[in-house]
Design a protein around this motif. Structure first.
Motif, PDB file in Angstrom:
ATOM      1  N   GLU A  38       0.813  -1.221   0.000  1.00 51.63           N
ATOM      2  CA  GLU A  38       0.000   0.000   0.000  1.00 51.63           C
ATOM      3  C   GLU A  38       0.847   1.272   0.000  1.00 51.63           C
ATOM      4  O   GLU A  38       0.326   2.371  -0.200  1.00 51.63           O
ATOM      5  N   VAL A  39       2.155   1.129   0.233  1.00 52.97           N
ATOM      6  CA  VAL A  39       3.029   2.289   0.416  1.00 52.97           C
ATOM      7  C   VAL A  39       3.737   2.650  -0.883  1.00 52.97           C
ATOM      8  O   VAL A  39       4.297   1.775  -1.555  1.00 52.97           O
ATOM      9  N   ASP A  40       3.713   3.926  -1.224  1.00 49.73           N
ATOM     10  CA  ASP A  40       4.516   4.449  -2.324  1.00 49.73           C
ATOM     11  C   ASP A  40       5.920   4.708  -1.764  1.00 49.73           C
ATOM     12  O   ASP A  40       6.111   5.619  -0.943  1.00 49.73           O
ATOM     13  N   ALA A  41       6.887   3.912  -2.185  1.00 47.45           N
ATOM     14  CA  ALA A  41       8.236   3.998  -1.625  1.00 47.45           C
ATOM     15  C   ALA A  41       8.908   5.339  -1.893  1.00 47.45           C
ATOM     16  O   ALA A  41       9.928   5.648  -1.268  1.00 47.45           O
ATOM     17  N   LYS A  42       8.339   6.145  -2.776  1.00 48.18           N
ATOM     18  CA  LYS A  42       8.877   7.475  -3.043  1.00 48.18           C
ATOM     19  C   LYS A  42       8.218   8.547  -2.179  1.00 48.18           C
ATOM     20  O   LYS A  42       8.524   9.728  -2.323  1.00 48.18           O
ATOM     21  N   ARG A  43       7.345   8.106  -1.255  1.00 41.83           N
ATOM     22  CA  ARG A  43       6.616   9.077  -0.425  1.00 41.83           C
ATOM     23  C   ARG A  43       6.677   8.664   1.049  1.00 41.83           C
ATOM     24  O   ARG A  43       5.672   8.603   1.736  1.00 41.83           O
ATOM     25  N   ILE A  44       7.893   8.412   1.525  1.00 45.48           N
ATOM     26  CA  ILE A  44       8.107   8.034   2.920  1.00 45.48           C
ATOM     27  C   ILE A  44       8.819   9.179   3.645  1.00 45.48           C
ATOM     28  O   ILE A  44       9.851   9.665   3.184  1.00 45.48           O
ATOM     29  N   GLY A  45       8.257   9.605   4.755  1.00 45.25           N
ATOM     30  CA  GLY A  45       8.871  10.630   5.584  1.00 45.25           C
ATOM     31  C   GLY A  45       8.999  10.138   7.011  1.00 45.25           C
ATOM     32  O   GLY A  45       8.663   8.993   7.331  1.00 45.25           O
ATOM     33  N   ALA A  46       9.482  11.002   7.887  1.00 45.94           N
ATOM     34  CA  ALA A  46       9.648  10.612   9.290  1.00 45.94           C
ATOM     35  C   ALA A  46       9.536  11.834  10.183  1.00 45.94           C
ATOM     36  O   ALA A  46       9.844  12.963   9.770  1.00 45.94           O
ATOM     37  N   LEU A  47       9.101  11.574  11.409  1.00 45.99           N
ATOM     38  CA  LEU A  47       9.065  12.591  12.461  1.00 45.99           C
ATOM     39  C   LEU A  47       9.663  11.967  13.708  1.00 45.99           C
ATOM     40  O   LEU A  47       9.235  10.883  14.128  1.00 45.99           O
ATOM     41  N   GLY A  48      10.668  12.621  14.288  1.00 48.59           N
ATOM     42  CA  GLY A  48      11.302  12.098  15.481  1.00 48.59           C
ATOM     43  C   GLY A  48      11.427  13.164  16.541  1.00 48.59           C
ATOM     44  O   GLY A  48      11.708  14.330  16.239  1.00 48.59           O
ATOM     45  N   PHE A  49      11.220  12.751  17.793  1.00 54.93           N
ATOM     46  CA  PHE A  49      11.314  13.671  18.920  1.00 54.93           C
ATOM     47  C   PHE A  49      12.528  13.356  19.777  1.00 54.93           C
ATOM     48  O   PHE A  49      12.710  12.206  20.194  1.00 54.93           O
ATOM     49  N   SER A  50      13.364  14.363  20.045  1.00 53.42           N
ATOM     50  CA  SER A  50      14.514  14.250  20.946  1.00 53.42           C
ATOM     51  C   SER A  50      15.443  13.117  20.488  1.00 53.42           C
ATOM     52  O   SER A  50      16.038  13.222  19.423  1.00 53.42           O
ATOM     53  N   LEU A  51      15.567  12.033  21.245  1.00 46.83           N
ATOM     54  CA  LEU A  51      16.356  10.893  20.777  1.00 46.83           C
ATOM     55  C   LEU A  51      15.892  10.469  19.392  1.00 46.83           C
ATOM     56  O   LEU A  51      16.709  10.184  18.499  1.00 46.83           O
ATOM     57  N   GLY A  52      14.584  10.439  19.194  1.00 48.07           N
ATOM     58  CA  GLY A  52      14.053  10.101  17.876  1.00 48.07           C
ATOM     59  C   GLY A  52      14.425  11.106  16.815  1.00 48.07           C
ATOM     60  O   GLY A  52      14.619  10.758  15.654  1.00 48.07           O
ATOM     61  N   GLY A  53      14.548  12.385  17.204  1.00 52.21           N
ATOM     62  CA  GLY A  53      14.963  13.411  16.252  1.00 52.21           C
ATOM     63  C   GLY A  53      16.392  13.206  15.781  1.00 52.21           C
ATOM     64  O   GLY A  53      16.683  13.302  14.588  1.00 52.21           O
ATOM     65  N   TYR A  54      17.303  12.929  16.724  1.00 53.52           N
ATOM     66  CA  TYR A  54      18.679  12.611  16.340  1.00 53.52           C
ATOM     67  C   TYR A  54      18.711  11.400  15.413  1.00 53.52           C
ATOM     68  O   TYR A  54      19.460  11.364  14.435  1.00 53.52           O
ATOM     69  N   SER A  55      17.905  10.390  15.749  1.00 55.12           N
ATOM     70  CA  SER A  55      17.888   9.148  14.986  1.00 55.12           C
ATOM     71  C   SER A  55      17.383   9.371  13.566  1.00 55.12           C
ATOM     72  O   SER A  55      17.962   8.859  12.599  1.00 55.12           O
ATOM     73  N   VAL A  56      16.301  10.140  13.451  1.00 57.04           N
ATOM     74  CA  VAL A  56      15.720  10.420  12.138  1.00 57.04           C
ATOM     75  C   VAL A  56      16.677  11.248  11.287  1.00 57.04           C
ATOM     76  O   VAL A  56      16.855  10.990  10.083  1.00 57.04           O
ATOM     77  N   LEU A  57      17.309  12.253  11.886  1.00 52.99           N
ATOM     78  CA  LEU A  57      18.227  13.105  11.137  1.00 52.99           C
ATOM     79  C   LEU A  57      19.414  12.302  10.605  1.00 52.99           C
ATOM     80  O   LEU A  57      19.792  12.429   9.431  1.00 52.99           O
ATOM     81  N   LYS A  58      19.977  11.456  11.455  1.00 51.36           N
ATOM     82  CA  LYS A  58      21.118  10.637  11.031  1.00 51.36           C
ATOM     83  C   LYS A  58      20.693   9.603   9.995  1.00 51.36           C
ATOM     84  O   LYS A  58      21.408   9.350   9.011  1.00 51.36           O
ATOM     85  N   ALA A  59      19.512   9.016  10.188  1.00 52.28           N
ATOM     86  CA  ALA A  59      19.029   8.033   9.221  1.00 52.28           C
ATOM     87  C   ALA A  59      18.794   8.672   7.854  1.00 52.28           C
ATOM     88  O   ALA A  59      19.144   8.102   6.814  1.00 52.28           O
ATOM     89  N   ALA A  60      18.195   9.856   7.840  1.00 48.89           N
ATOM     90  CA  ALA A  60      17.932  10.539   6.574  1.00 48.89           C
ATOM     91  C   ALA A  60      19.223  10.906   5.856  1.00 48.89           C
ATOM     92  O   ALA A  60      19.303  10.857   4.624  1.00 48.89           O
ATOM     93  N   ALA A  61      20.257  11.261   6.633  1.00 49.85           N
ATOM     94  CA  ALA A  61      21.554  11.572   6.023  1.00 49.85           C
ATOM     95  C   ALA A  61      22.155  10.350   5.346  1.00 49.85           C
ATOM     96  O   ALA A  61      22.928  10.480   4.388  1.00 49.85           O
TER      97      ALA A  61
END
Length: 292
Positions: A145-168
């Protein structure tokens, strides 16, 4: 030397030693609670119309660590991965999940390693957690059901660091909201414990070393620079003592966007939805609607 003076010096020395011991123990315990966070129970949200179809899932990161979470299929292909903060679990971001689901987004909410129902015993300030976010991307991209070209993320605090590093590290994350995560963990450690000098820092570093944690592995400015050209929304509370506006500005100077910053008026470390119940969902939904 007179006996009272000798006694006074001896007592003063003992007092200093006692203070140093207290600082060292406090420092070690403080960091131990961050590296080995207490687990909180995971309670499933009510089965209402918004979360109809939410299902339990499990997947592994590339190191074999098992991660537990929930998956809600999207209505039009776009999906957001939600990543909680330290000592939390997937339920911490259920309020965000609700307004995203109401807007039609699919969701992956999962417990980071050493949290909730996931495996692991060590939290690493976003270092190993970034690989866990990538594992969530792998899972999401494999769903029909997922369009692999339309995946985003939201992370808070520890999750924010994790999301930023993962996106990089993974260009499949097309747009990310990074909340309350701007000061490099190494700098935060220095700010928190460095005023005590070595007696405050060395015990903390010893705890990290024994746990295999590299506090210098997470560098938000470096990761932000790697995201040049990809959308990022930086969010922090105007009253957050751990995320000064200057740290957000430092991230914004690492390159070109489309990058945005939003200081939530009156908010501290989190509680954005409580403080801004209308503006916060509107800002997040506007960001994802433009870029996913």
């Amino acid at each position: 030397m007179k006996r009272p003076l000798v006694t006074g010096l001896a007592l003063g020395g003992l007092a200093l030693l006692a203070l140093a011991a207290w600082v060292a123990v406090r420092s070690a315990r403080y960091i131990s609670a961050e590296v080995h966070p207490p687990r909180q129970p995971v309670e499933r949200p009510p089965e209402d119309a918004v979360f109809a179809g939410l299902r339990d899932v499990a997947f592994q990161d590339r190191g074999g660590l098992q991660l537990k979470g929930w998956y809600l299929p999207p209505k039009d292909g776009a999906l957001v991965i939600l990543v909680h903060g330290l000592s939390g679990n997937r339920t911490q971001l259920l309020p965000e999940a609700r307004f995203l689901a109401q807007a039609g987004y699919g969701l992956v909410l999962f417990d980071l390693g050493a949290h909730g129902e996931s495996g692991g015993t060590v939290s690493t300030y976003g270092d190993r957690e970034a690989a866990q976010v990538v594992a969530a991307v792998d899972f999401a991209a494999s769903q029909p059901e997922v369009d692999a070209k339309r995946i985003g993320a939201l992370g808070f605090s520890l999750g924010g660091y994790s999301v930023l590093k993962a996106a990089a590290e993974d260009a499949r994350l097309k747009a990310v909201v990074v909340e309350a995560a701007a000061v490099a963990p190494a700098q935060a450690l220095q700010d928190e414990l460095g005023h005590w000098g070595p007696v405050g820092l060395w015990p903390a570093l010893g705890v990290m070393k024994r746990a295999g944690v590299d506090v210098n592995a997470v560098r938000p400015a470096r990761d932000m620079a790697a995201l040049e050209g990809r959308p990022v929304l930086l969010v922090a509370g105007s009253e957050d003592p751990w995320v000064p506006d200057a740290a957000l500005e430092t991230l914004l100077r690492q390159g070109q966007g489309p990058w945005e910053k939003w200081l939530v008026p009156g908010a501290g470390h989190g509680d954005y939805l409580r403080v801004s119940p209308d503006a916060y969902p509107r800002r997040v939904l506007s960001f994802f609607s433009r870029f996913l």
